[in-house]
Design a protein around this motif. Structure first.
Motif, PDB file in Angstrom:
ATOM      1  N   LEU A 124       0.826  -1.195   0.000  1.00 38.23           N
ATOM      2  CA  LEU A 124       0.000   0.000   0.000  1.00 38.23           C
ATOM      3  C   LEU A 124       0.867   1.255   0.000  1.00 38.23           C
ATOM      4  O   LEU A 124       1.924   1.278   0.633  1.00 38.23           O
ATOM      5  CB  LEU A 124      -0.918  -0.021   1.235  1.00 38.23           C
ATOM      6  CG  LEU A 124      -1.791  -1.278   1.336  1.00 38.23           C
ATOM      7  CD1 LEU A 124      -2.492  -1.340   2.682  1.00 38.23           C
ATOM      8  CD2 LEU A 124      -2.787  -1.328   0.198  1.00 38.23           C
ATOM      9  N   PRO A 125       0.426   2.309  -0.691  1.00 43.26           N
ATOM     10  CA  PRO A 125       1.246   3.527  -0.791  1.00 43.26           C
ATOM     11  C   PRO A 125       1.330   4.346   0.490  1.00 43.26           C
ATOM     12  O   PRO A 125       2.163   5.238   0.594  1.00 43.26           O
ATOM     13  CB  PRO A 125       0.574   4.325  -1.914  1.00 43.26           C
ATOM     14  CG  PRO A 125      -0.801   3.788  -2.016  1.00 43.26           C
ATOM     15  CD  PRO A 125      -0.764   2.375  -1.529  1.00 43.26           C
ATOM     16  N   SER A 126       0.459   4.056   1.455  1.00 43.91           N
ATOM     17  CA  SER A 126       0.549   4.739   2.749  1.00 43.91           C
ATOM     18  C   SER A 126       0.120   3.761   3.840  1.00 43.91           C
ATOM     19  O   SER A 126      -0.464   2.722   3.563  1.00 43.91           O
ATOM     20  CB  SER A 126      -0.319   6.004   2.768  1.00 43.91           C
ATOM     21  OG  SER A 126      -1.681   5.681   2.610  1.00 43.91           O
ATOM     22  N   GLY A 127       0.434   4.123   5.086  1.00 40.80           N
ATOM     23  CA  GLY A 127       0.165   3.244   6.212  1.00 40.80           C
ATOM     24  C   GLY A 127      -1.319   3.040   6.486  1.00 40.80           C
ATOM     25  O   GLY A 127      -2.154   3.870   6.134  1.00 40.80           O
ATOM     26  N   ILE A 128      -1.625   1.897   7.117  1.00 43.22           N
ATOM     27  CA  ILE A 128      -3.004   1.589   7.481  1.00 43.22           C
ATOM     28  C   ILE A 128      -3.102   1.337   8.981  1.00 43.22           C
ATOM     29  O   ILE A 128      -2.102   1.064   9.643  1.00 43.22           O
ATOM     30  CB  ILE A 128      -3.544   0.369   6.710  1.00 43.22           C
ATOM     31  CG1 ILE A 128      -2.695  -0.877   6.986  1.00 43.22           C
ATOM     32  CG2 ILE A 128      -3.635   0.665   5.231  1.00 43.22           C
ATOM     33  CD1 ILE A 128      -3.254  -2.163   6.416  1.00 43.22           C
ATOM     34  N   ASP A 129      -4.310   1.414   9.493  1.00 46.13           N
ATOM     35  CA  ASP A 129      -4.591   1.106  10.885  1.00 46.13           C
ATOM     36  C   ASP A 129      -4.915  -0.386  10.954  1.00 46.13           C
ATOM     37  O   ASP A 129      -6.041  -0.794  10.666  1.00 46.13           O
ATOM     38  CB  ASP A 129      -5.769   1.950  11.376  1.00 46.13           C
ATOM     39  CG  ASP A 129      -6.046   1.771  12.858  1.00 46.13           C
ATOM     40  OD1 ASP A 129      -5.552   0.785  13.452  1.00 46.13           O
ATOM     41  OD2 ASP A 129      -6.763   2.623  13.405  1.00 46.13           O
ATOM     42  N   VAL A 130      -3.920  -1.203  11.306  1.00 45.09           N
ATOM     43  CA  VAL A 130      -4.087  -2.655  11.267  1.00 45.09           C
ATOM     44  C   VAL A 130      -5.187  -3.139  12.211  1.00 45.09           C
ATOM     45  O   VAL A 130      -5.772  -4.201  11.977  1.00 45.09           O
ATOM     46  CB  VAL A 130      -2.761  -3.407  11.550  1.00 45.09           C
ATOM     47  CG1 VAL A 130      -1.736  -3.105  10.481  1.00 45.09           C
ATOM     48  CG2 VAL A 130      -2.225  -3.095  12.923  1.00 45.09           C
ATOM     49  N   ASP A 131      -5.497  -2.387  13.247  1.00 46.52           N
ATOM     50  CA  ASP A 131      -6.544  -2.774  14.194  1.00 46.52           C
ATOM     51  C   ASP A 131      -7.945  -2.664  13.597  1.00 46.52           C
ATOM     52  O   ASP A 131      -8.894  -3.237  14.130  1.00 46.52           O
ATOM     53  CB  ASP A 131      -6.489  -1.898  15.445  1.00 46.52           C
ATOM     54  CG  ASP A 131      -5.200  -2.104  16.229  1.00 46.52           C
ATOM     55  OD1 ASP A 131      -4.773  -3.269  16.364  1.00 46.52           O
ATOM     56  OD2 ASP A 131      -4.620  -1.107  16.685  1.00 46.52           O
ATOM     57  N   LYS A 132      -8.096  -1.928  12.509  1.00 43.38           N
ATOM     58  CA  LYS A 132      -9.422  -1.688  11.935  1.00 43.38           C
ATOM     59  C   LYS A 132      -9.638  -2.348  10.576  1.00 43.38           C
ATOM     60  O   LYS A 132     -10.651  -2.106   9.929  1.00 43.38           O
ATOM     61  CB  LYS A 132      -9.665  -0.183  11.831  1.00 43.38           C
ATOM     62  CG  LYS A 132      -9.718   0.504  13.191  1.00 43.38           C
ATOM     63  CD  LYS A 132      -9.975   1.973  13.054  1.00 43.38           C
ATOM     64  CE  LYS A 132      -9.990   2.640  14.428  1.00 43.38           C
ATOM     65  NZ  LYS A 132     -10.102   4.090  14.317  1.00 43.38           N
ATOM     66  N   VAL A 133      -8.711  -3.168  10.137  1.00 46.66           N
ATOM     67  CA  VAL A 133      -8.856  -3.850   8.852  1.00 46.66           C
ATOM     68  C   VAL A 133      -9.929  -4.925   8.986  1.00 46.66           C
ATOM     69  O   VAL A 133      -9.946  -5.680   9.952  1.00 46.66           O
ATOM     70  CB  VAL A 133      -7.515  -4.466   8.395  1.00 46.66           C
ATOM     71  CG1 VAL A 133      -7.697  -5.295   7.125  1.00 46.66           C
ATOM     72  CG2 VAL A 133      -6.480  -3.369   8.173  1.00 46.66           C
ATOM     73  N   THR A 134     -10.841  -4.962   8.023  1.00 43.26           N
ATOM     74  CA  THR A 134     -11.902  -5.969   8.015  1.00 43.26           C
ATOM     75  C   THR A 134     -11.915  -6.681   6.674  1.00 43.26           C
ATOM     76  O   THR A 134     -11.450  -6.135   5.662  1.00 43.26           O
ATOM     77  CB  THR A 134     -13.295  -5.344   8.260  1.00 43.26           C
ATOM     78  OG1 THR A 134     -13.564  -4.403   7.218  1.00 43.26           O
ATOM     79  CG2 THR A 134     -13.363  -4.673   9.619  1.00 43.26           C
ATOM     80  N   ALA A 135     -12.462  -7.904   6.676  1.00 44.91           N
ATOM     81  CA  ALA A 135     -12.553  -8.673   5.445  1.00 44.91           C
ATOM     82  C   ALA A 135     -13.841  -9.482   5.445  1.00 44.91           C
ATOM     83  O   ALA A 135     -14.250 -10.023   6.475  1.00 44.91           O
ATOM     84  CB  ALA A 135     -11.350  -9.599   5.315  1.00 44.91           C
ATOM     85  N   THR A 136     -14.486  -9.534   4.282  1.00 48.50           N
ATOM     86  CA  THR A 136     -15.689 -10.340   4.111  1.00 48.50           C
ATOM     87  C   THR A 136     -15.576 -11.121   2.804  1.00 48.50           C
ATOM     88  O   THR A 136     -14.886 -10.695   1.874  1.00 48.50           O
ATOM     89  CB  THR A 136     -16.967  -9.475   4.078  1.00 48.50           C
ATOM     90  OG1 THR A 136     -16.849  -8.518   3.020  1.00 48.50           O
ATOM     91  CG2 THR A 136     -17.197  -8.775   5.391  1.00 48.50           C
ATOM     92  N   LEU A 137     -16.271 -12.249   2.780  1.00 48.72           N
ATOM     93  CA  LEU A 137     -16.303 -13.095   1.593  1.00 48.72           C
ATOM     94  C   LEU A 137     -17.758 -13.225   1.175  1.00 48.72           C
ATOM     95  O   LEU A 137     -18.604 -13.635   1.978  1.00 48.72           O
ATOM     96  CB  LEU A 137     -15.700 -14.461   1.902  1.00 48.72           C
ATOM     97  CG  LEU A 137     -15.621 -15.455   0.758  1.00 48.72           C
ATOM     98  CD1 LEU A 137     -14.727 -14.924  -0.362  1.00 48.72           C
ATOM     99  CD2 LEU A 137     -15.101 -16.796   1.252  1.00 48.72           C
ATOM    100  N   ASP A 138     -18.043 -12.858  -0.078  1.00 45.14           N
ATOM    101  CA  ASP A 138     -19.416 -12.898  -0.571  1.00 45.14           C
ATOM    102  C   ASP A 138     -19.412 -13.388  -2.014  1.00 45.14           C
ATOM    103  O   ASP A 138     -18.845 -12.730  -2.893  1.00 45.14           O
ATOM    104  CB  ASP A 138     -20.049 -11.503  -0.471  1.00 45.14           C
ATOM    105  CG  ASP A 138     -21.535 -11.510  -0.763  1.00 45.14           C
ATOM    106  OD1 ASP A 138     -22.186 -12.564  -0.604  1.00 45.14           O
ATOM    107  OD2 ASP A 138     -22.054 -10.451  -1.167  1.00 45.14           O
ATOM    108  N   ASN A 139     -20.023 -14.545  -2.246  1.00 45.47           N
ATOM    109  CA  ASN A 139     -20.138 -15.106  -3.595  1.00 45.47           C
ATOM    110  C   ASN A 139     -18.804 -15.162  -4.342  1.00 45.47           C
ATOM    111  O   ASN A 139     -18.715 -14.768  -5.500  1.00 45.47           O
ATOM    112  CB  ASN A 139     -21.166 -14.326  -4.420  1.00 45.47           C
ATOM    113  CG  ASN A 139     -22.562 -14.494  -3.887  1.00 45.47           C
ATOM    114  OD1 ASN A 139     -22.941 -15.581  -3.445  1.00 45.47           O
ATOM    115  ND2 ASN A 139     -23.338 -13.420  -3.909  1.00 45.47           N
ATOM    116  N   GLY A 140     -17.757 -15.621  -3.674  1.00 46.83           N
ATOM    117  CA  GLY A 140     -16.460 -15.786  -4.319  1.00 46.83           C
ATOM    118  C   GLY A 140     -15.625 -14.527  -4.416  1.00 46.83           C
ATOM    119  O   GLY A 140     -14.551 -14.548  -5.006  1.00 46.83           O
ATOM    120  N   THR A 141     -16.084 -13.421  -3.859  1.00 50.54           N
ATOM    121  CA  THR A 141     -15.305 -12.182  -3.877  1.00 50.54           C
ATOM    122  C   THR A 141     -14.910 -11.826  -2.451  1.00 50.54           C
ATOM    123  O   THR A 141     -15.771 -11.670  -1.581  1.00 50.54           O
ATOM    124  CB  THR A 141     -16.102 -11.021  -4.495  1.00 50.54           C
ATOM    125  OG1 THR A 141     -16.448 -11.366  -5.840  1.00 50.54           O
ATOM    126  CG2 THR A 141     -15.287  -9.734  -4.497  1.00 50.54           C
TER     127      THR A 141
END
Length: 166
Positions: free
Chosen positions: A129-146
């Protein structure tokens, strides 16, 4: 829509042992495959790089990926048909996101009215990523193969952007 667990690695912390181990195994698989290709060519030097790149293509599945940068976050979309949320290992680093699935995972895809089953490849994708992220707030979901990953930008990045704009 299924939630996917995200491992967090903060600045200065070591990568989790499970992620390191998985990456080492993948590297060893690529190395073995590259050497096998070298042997098939009669052990003739000069195409080592081609052997290595072919071995990577043979071992690693890098799914189609889109990365969108917004003012306050990054969003990544990966096409991972056939995988379940529990198959995926997502690691949020201060400046990147790793997406992995072990070699034993099966995925199926429809192609030309046929079902294609692939199980020999490991899913691996590193999104720098071109800039830093807040690792505590990263979320991920899986929906219909995406797989959709949302990574809010770190507060420091927001403050720098405001200072530059002023």
């Amino acid at each position: 829509m299924q939630s996917v667990v995200v491992q967090e690695v903060h600045k200065g912390e070591e990568m989790p042992a499970s992620v390191r181990h998985s990456m080492q195994e993948m590297f060893q698989e690529i190395r073995r495959r590259a050497f096998s290709l070298f042997e098939r060519r009669g052990c003739v030097h000069g195409r080592d790089g081609e052997d290595w790149l072919q071995a990577e293509r043979d071992v690693i599945w890098a799914p189609d990926t889109g990365l969108i940068e917004r003012e306050d976050e990054f969003r990544a979309h990966l096409l991972v048909d056939g995988l379940e949320a529990g198959d995926l290992c997502i690691t949020a680093l201060p400046d990147a996101i790793l997406v992995q699935a072990e070699a034993g995972c099966r995925r199926e895809a429809k192609w030309a009215a046929r079902t294609v089953r692939l199980s020999e490849k490991r899913l691996f994708r590193r999104l720098d990523l071109p800039s830093g992220i807040d690792v505590d707030k990263v979320t991920a979901t899986l929906d219909n193969g995406t797989l959709c990953i949302t990574a809010p930008k770190a507060e420091q990045s927001k403050l720098r952007a405001l200072a530059v704009a002023a």
